[in-house]
Scaffold this active site. Structure first.
Site, PDB file in Angstrom:
ATOM      1  N   ARG A  85      60.417   4.396  69.401  1.00 58.92           N
ATOM      2  CA  ARG A  85      59.583   3.317  68.844  1.00 58.92           C
ATOM      3  C   ARG A  85      60.095   1.958  69.285  1.00 58.92           C
ATOM      4  NH1 ARG A  85      58.629   3.632  62.509  1.00 58.92           N
ATOM      5  NH2 ARG A  85      60.709   2.721  62.484  1.00 58.92           N
ATOM      6  N   LYS A 187      57.332  -2.666  65.752  1.00 59.84           N
ATOM      7  CA  LYS A 187      58.194  -3.246  64.732  1.00 59.84           C
ATOM      8  C   LYS A 187      58.679  -4.613  65.211  1.00 59.84           C
ATOM      9  CE  LYS A 187      61.274  -1.204  61.338  1.00 59.84           C
ATOM     10  NZ  LYS A 187      60.533  -1.603  60.152  1.00 59.84           N
ATOM     11  N   GLU A 223      48.482  -0.311  55.149  1.00 62.26           N
ATOM     12  CA  GLU A 223      49.823   0.026  54.656  1.00 62.26           C
ATOM     13  C   GLU A 223      50.327  -1.130  53.811  1.00 62.26           C
ATOM     14  OE1 GLU A 223      52.959   0.260  57.587  1.00 62.26           O
ATOM     15  OE2 GLU A 223      51.849  -0.977  59.009  1.00 62.26           O
TER      16      GLU A 223
HETATM   17  N1  PLP Z   1      55.517   0.356  57.769  1.00 63.94           N
HETATM   18  C1  PLP Z   1      56.199  -0.773  57.935  1.00 63.94           C
HETATM   19  C2  PLP Z   1      55.435  -2.037  58.055  1.00 63.94           C
HETATM   20  C3  PLP Z   1      57.603  -0.752  57.979  1.00 63.94           C
HETATM   21  O1  PLP Z   1      58.298  -1.871  58.118  1.00 63.94           O
HETATM   22  C4  PLP Z   1      58.269   0.484  57.847  1.00 63.94           C
HETATM   23  C5  PLP Z   1      59.729   0.550  57.916  1.00 63.94           C
HETATM   24  O2  PLP Z   1      60.312   0.876  58.880  1.00 63.94           O
HETATM   25  C6  PLP Z   1      57.508   1.638  57.688  1.00 63.94           C
HETATM   26  C7  PLP Z   1      56.139   1.545  57.651  1.00 63.94           C
HETATM   27  C8  PLP Z   1      58.162   2.970  57.560  1.00 63.94           C
HETATM   28  O3  PLP Z   1      58.608   3.438  58.796  1.00 63.94           O
HETATM   29  P1  PLP Z   1      59.815   4.447  58.902  1.00 63.94           P
HETATM   30  O4  PLP Z   1      59.449   5.620  58.074  1.00 63.94           O
HETATM   31  O5  PLP Z   1      59.879   4.778  60.344  1.00 63.94           O
HETATM   32  O6  PLP Z   1      61.004   3.750  58.393  1.00 63.94           O
HETATM   33  C1  COI Z   2      62.665   0.222  56.912  1.00 63.60           C
HETATM   34  O1  COI Z   2      62.165   0.971  56.082  1.00 63.60           O
HETATM   35  O2  COI Z   2      63.624   0.562  57.618  1.00 63.60           O
HETATM   36  C2  COI Z   2      62.151  -1.103  57.146  1.00 63.60           C
HETATM   37  O3  COI Z   2      62.440  -1.655  58.146  1.00 63.60           O
HETATM   38  C3  COI Z   2      61.321  -1.726  56.127  1.00 63.60           C
HETATM   39  C4  COI Z   2      61.804  -3.084  55.781  1.00 63.60           C
HETATM   40  C5  COI Z   2      60.745  -3.697  54.956  1.00 63.60           C
HETATM   41  C6  COI Z   2      63.126  -3.069  55.100  1.00 63.60           C
END
Ligand code: PLP
Ligand code: COI
Length: 344
Positions: A85, A187, A223
């Site tokens: 990612r 991200k 989301e």
């Molecule tokens: N959506 C957003 C906007 C996020 O910042 C995060 C955090 O990483 C997620 C979803 C969840 O992603 P992940 O499960 O890869 O941490």
């Molecule tokens: C994560 O879940 O790792 C994120 O980056 C989300 C952030 C809002 C802390």
């Protein structure tokens, strides 16, 4: 196994905050190539006042966690997906890719160097790992930097939402998080900068988070500021929004497999309309930081959508998903092939 002495930290009462740990990884990109990188002690970054990150927000990041398992290993969860990612984020932001194999190596090295800060098994805390990259040399016309830093630091954390796993109350936001052909699927730091006003406004109004709608029609669920949604229907199907402008959460993708392969549940990844929210039995926010945080109530401009699971505890399906995922992460339940990377 050599037992490393842990730091004297009140693990059980940690919030989601920054605690300086001993070592961080740094690699510099210059003249078209990454150097080999190193672990360093200095937590400060010194860059040009005109750096691309400071002027035009040229930066992206990742978030993952290291866990102590029941049998005392330190592990991380699916780091290859974070590495992939981050490559995708870099390409969209005209940043040089830090190869995913090197990403995983750098993350493992940084966690190993901060072993004393990995919270003990059963403490309720974990070591959050933050890989990130930014344009570091001077750019004044709008253009990509030519020099970059890739870094990884770690910080021990507790629950992302105050109150731990108590159901949250969120609101439908009037602000958008991501444009249809924008950067919502990567991200990028800029996605979070633009969410600061809406999140503070939500907090001022007594809500825990924002539910963002699709910017084009404002009829579909996207989301929150930091997590994807999972819903459970009254007949126990798991439903999760599909959209090109949400972050492809690694936790959500893992929970889809857990639901299907461990719990035998049916899963639908599809567009989810605002109108349907009232029909779901359970709702949760999923992400590395959020794990699965149950939502009890969604406020749509004063009109409350209350899930039958209520405001006291997680719904039963959400609880099973939570127990199975955290069981896999903490080594209590056998993981699918390739999900767990053992650091030591
Ligand atoms: N959506 C957003 C906007 C996020 O910042 C995060 C955090 O990483 C997620 C979803 C969840 O992603 P992940 O499960 O890869 O941490
Ligand atoms: C994560 O879940 O790792 C994120 O980056 C989300 C952030 C809002 C802390």
């Amino acid at each position: 196994m050599l037992i490393m002495e842990k730091k004297n930290i009140d693990w059980a009462n940690l919030g989601f905050g920054y605690v300086k740990t001993d070592k961080r990884f740094v690699s510099n990109y210059k003249n078209g190539a990454w150097d080999e990188g190193a672990l360093i002690s200095d937590p400060n970054v010194v860059i040009s006042e005109c750096a691309g990150v400071l002027q035009y927000a040229q930066t992206c990041f990742e978030g993952m966690k290291a866990y102590t398992t029941e049998d005392g290993h330190i592990v991380i969860f699916r780091p290859d997906l974070n590495g992939q990612r981050m490559e995708d984020s870099c390409r969209r932001l005209e940043m040089p890719v830090f190869p995913k194999e090197r990403f995983v190596e750098a993350v493992c090295e940084t966690v190993a160097a901060n072993e004393a800060y990995v919270p003990p098994y059963g403490s309720g805390a974990t070591l959050y790992v933050r890989p990130y990259m930014f344009g570091s040399d001077a750019v004044i016309g709008v253009s990509p930097s030519s020099e970059y830093q890739f870094r990884v630091f770690t910080t021990p954390v507790g629950p992302y939402f105050k109150g731990g796993v108590k159901p949250l109350t969120i609101r439908i936001s009037d602000y958008d998080r991501a444009a249809p052909h924008g950067t919502g699927h990567i991200k990028a730091g800029l996605n979070y900068a633009m969410s600061l006003y809406p999140i503070m406004e939500a907090h001022r109004q007594g809500f825990d988070e924002n539910l963002y709608l699709d910017a084009a029609t404002r009829t579909k669920v996207e989301e929150t500021g930091g997590a994807n949604f999972l819903f459970v229907t009254k007949d126990n199907k798991v439903v999760t929004p599909k959209s090109g402008s949400i972050l492809p959460s690694i936790t959500r993708r893992s929970l889809v497999s857990v639901a299907q392969d461990y719990l035998g549940l049916e899963v639908e990844e599809r567009e989810v309309y605002l109108d349907e929210l009232k029909d779901f039995a359970e709702c949760g926010l999923c992400g590395t930081a959020a794990v699965i945080s149950p939502v009890g109530k969604i406020n749509d401009h004063g009109k409350e959508i209350c899930f039958p699971s209520g405001m006291d505890k997680m719904g039963p399906v959400t609880q099973k998903l939570y127990d199975t995922l955290t069981g896999i992460q903490m080594g209590r339940i056998e993981a699918p092939e390739g999900w767990i990377r053992i650091i030591k």
